[in-house]
Each structure stands twice: as C-alpha cells, then as structure tokens.
Design a protein around this motif. Sequence first.
Motif, PDB file in Angstrom:
ATOM      1  N   LYS A  92       0.834  -1.199   0.000  1.00  0.00           N
ATOM      2  CA  LYS A  92       0.000   0.000   0.000  1.00  0.00           C
ATOM      3  C   LYS A  92       0.870   1.251   0.000  1.00  0.00           C
ATOM      4  O   LYS A  92       0.594   2.213  -0.706  1.00  0.00           O
ATOM      5  N   ARG A  93       1.917   1.243   0.809  1.00  0.00           N
ATOM      6  CA  ARG A  93       2.816   2.396   0.875  1.00  0.00           C
ATOM      7  C   ARG A  93       3.453   2.660  -0.481  1.00  0.00           C
ATOM      8  O   ARG A  93       3.493   3.792  -0.962  1.00  0.00           O
ATOM      9  N   LYS A  94       3.914   1.605  -1.139  1.00  0.00           N
ATOM     10  CA  LYS A  94       4.540   1.755  -2.451  1.00  0.00           C
ATOM     11  C   LYS A  94       3.543   2.265  -3.486  1.00  0.00           C
ATOM     12  O   LYS A  94       3.890   3.088  -4.344  1.00  0.00           O
ATOM     13  N   ALA A  95       2.306   1.786  -3.418  1.00  0.00           N
ATOM     14  CA  ALA A  95       1.276   2.234  -4.366  1.00  0.00           C
ATOM     15  C   ALA A  95       0.994   3.715  -4.185  1.00  0.00           C
ATOM     16  O   ALA A  95       0.856   4.457  -5.163  1.00  0.00           O
ATOM     17  N   ILE A  96       0.917   4.171  -2.948  1.00  0.00           N
ATOM     18  CA  ILE A  96       0.682   5.596  -2.688  1.00  0.00           C
ATOM     19  C   ILE A  96       1.860   6.425  -3.161  1.00  0.00           C
ATOM     20  O   ILE A  96       1.689   7.487  -3.764  1.00  0.00           O
ATOM     21  N   ASN A 122       3.885   5.705  -5.588  1.00  0.00           N
ATOM     22  CA  ASN A 122       3.862   5.725  -7.055  1.00  0.00           C
ATOM     23  C   ASN A 122       2.756   6.622  -7.592  1.00  0.00           C
ATOM     24  O   ASN A 122       2.921   7.279  -8.617  1.00  0.00           O
ATOM     25  N   ALA A 123       1.625   6.661  -6.894  1.00  0.00           N
ATOM     26  CA  ALA A 123       0.500   7.476  -7.354  1.00  0.00           C
ATOM     27  C   ALA A 123       0.731   8.958  -7.100  1.00  0.00           C
ATOM     28  O   ALA A 123       0.274   9.800  -7.864  1.00  0.00           O
ATOM     29  N   TYR A 124       1.446   9.274  -6.023  1.00  0.00           N
ATOM     30  CA  TYR A 124       1.666  10.666  -5.640  1.00  0.00           C
ATOM     31  C   TYR A 124       3.152  10.917  -5.374  1.00  0.00           C
ATOM     32  O   TYR A 124       3.544  11.186  -4.243  1.00  0.00           O
ATOM     33  N   PRO A 125       3.985  10.847  -6.396  1.00  0.00           N
ATOM     34  CA  PRO A 125       5.430  11.001  -6.169  1.00  0.00           C
ATOM     35  C   PRO A 125       5.816  12.385  -5.665  1.00  0.00           C
ATOM     36  O   PRO A 125       6.846  12.538  -5.005  1.00  0.00           O
ATOM     37  N   ASP A 126       5.005  13.397  -5.928  1.00  0.00           N
ATOM     38  CA  ASP A 126       5.333  14.756  -5.484  1.00  0.00           C
ATOM     39  C   ASP A 126       5.170  14.928  -3.972  1.00  0.00           C
ATOM     40  O   ASP A 126       5.705  15.875  -3.397  1.00  0.00           O
ATOM     41  N   LEU A 127       4.428  14.035  -3.333  1.00  0.00           N
ATOM     42  CA  LEU A 127       4.229  14.136  -1.890  1.00  0.00           C
ATOM     43  C   LEU A 127       5.418  13.612  -1.095  1.00  0.00           C
ATOM     44  O   LEU A 127       5.564  13.934   0.077  1.00  0.00           O
ATOM     45  N   ILE A 128       6.240  12.808  -1.733  1.00  0.00           N
ATOM     46  CA  ILE A 128       7.393  12.223  -1.060  1.00  0.00           C
ATOM     47  C   ILE A 128       8.592  13.125  -1.280  1.00  0.00           C
ATOM     48  O   ILE A 128       9.031  13.340  -2.405  1.00  0.00           O
ATOM     49  N   GLU A 129       9.118  13.642  -0.207  1.00  0.00           N
ATOM     50  CA  GLU A 129      10.276  14.521  -0.303  1.00  0.00           C
ATOM     51  C   GLU A 129      11.542  13.672  -0.440  1.00  0.00           C
ATOM     52  O   GLU A 129      11.754  12.722   0.309  1.00  0.00           O
ATOM     53  N   SER A 130      12.370  14.013  -1.409  1.00  0.00           N
ATOM     54  CA  SER A 130      13.570  13.215  -1.657  1.00  0.00           C
ATOM     55  C   SER A 130      14.721  13.585  -0.735  1.00  0.00           C
ATOM     56  O   SER A 130      15.627  12.798  -0.528  1.00  0.00           O
ATOM     57  N   ASN A 131      14.705  14.777  -0.172  1.00  0.00           N
ATOM     58  CA  ASN A 131      15.779  15.213   0.714  1.00  0.00           C
ATOM     59  C   ASN A 131      15.390  15.017   2.170  1.00  0.00           C
ATOM     60  O   ASN A 131      15.197  15.973   2.916  1.00  0.00           O
ATOM     61  N   LEU A 132      15.279  13.762   2.584  1.00  0.00           N
ATOM     62  CA  LEU A 132      14.933  13.474   3.961  1.00  0.00           C
ATOM     63  C   LEU A 132      16.160  13.660   4.845  1.00  0.00           C
ATOM     64  O   LEU A 132      17.282  13.340   4.449  1.00  0.00           O
ATOM     65  N   PRO A 133      15.965  14.162   6.054  1.00  0.00           N
ATOM     66  CA  PRO A 133      17.111  14.377   6.940  1.00  0.00           C
ATOM     67  C   PRO A 133      17.703  13.063   7.423  1.00  0.00           C
ATOM     68  O   PRO A 133      17.028  12.038   7.481  1.00  0.00           O
ATOM     69  N   ASP A 134      18.976  13.101   7.776  1.00  0.00           N
ATOM     70  CA  ASP A 134      19.658  11.931   8.312  1.00  0.00           C
ATOM     71  C   ASP A 134      19.551  11.979   9.832  1.00  0.00           C
ATOM     72  O   ASP A 134      20.322  12.659  10.505  1.00  0.00           O
TER      73      ASP A 134
END
Length: 76
Positions: A43-47, A49-61
Amino acid sequence: MFRHSKAMHLLQAGVNLIYIRDFLGHVDIKTTEVYARADTETKRKAIENAYPDLIESNLPDWSRDQALLAWLSELA
C-alpha cells in the motif's frame, strides 16, 4: 502458512489479485482480498507511485541526532 506466504510474495511482486485468486483456488475474490488488506508495504509503495510529489527526496539523516536516538531508545 505456505499458501499465505506465497500469496503475499505474489502480491508484493505486483501480481494481480485475480491471478492470485485463481492460483490459490478461491471462488470469491473477497477471500483473496484479505491479502491485499494485510500488506501495508505494498500500500505504501502504491501511494508513493501514485503521488510522487508528496514524497520529499531530501529526507534528513536522523542517525546523527544523538539526542533523538537516545530519546527513542528510552521508549523501547
């Protein structure tokens, strides 16, 4: 247990529930849908893939924040 594991692996591999239903010999797709409800990772992967703009690529370490790690370890 083997049937459940095989169904989950097929689902995670992206196999359509209709094919999994046929593979398992279920008469009703509702029986097979139990596997789709159980798999939160798919489910997480489907979301994502459906909304790639919602996932921020620069996550903090967070591994470098010792105070946060200490606080989290106290929770366990």
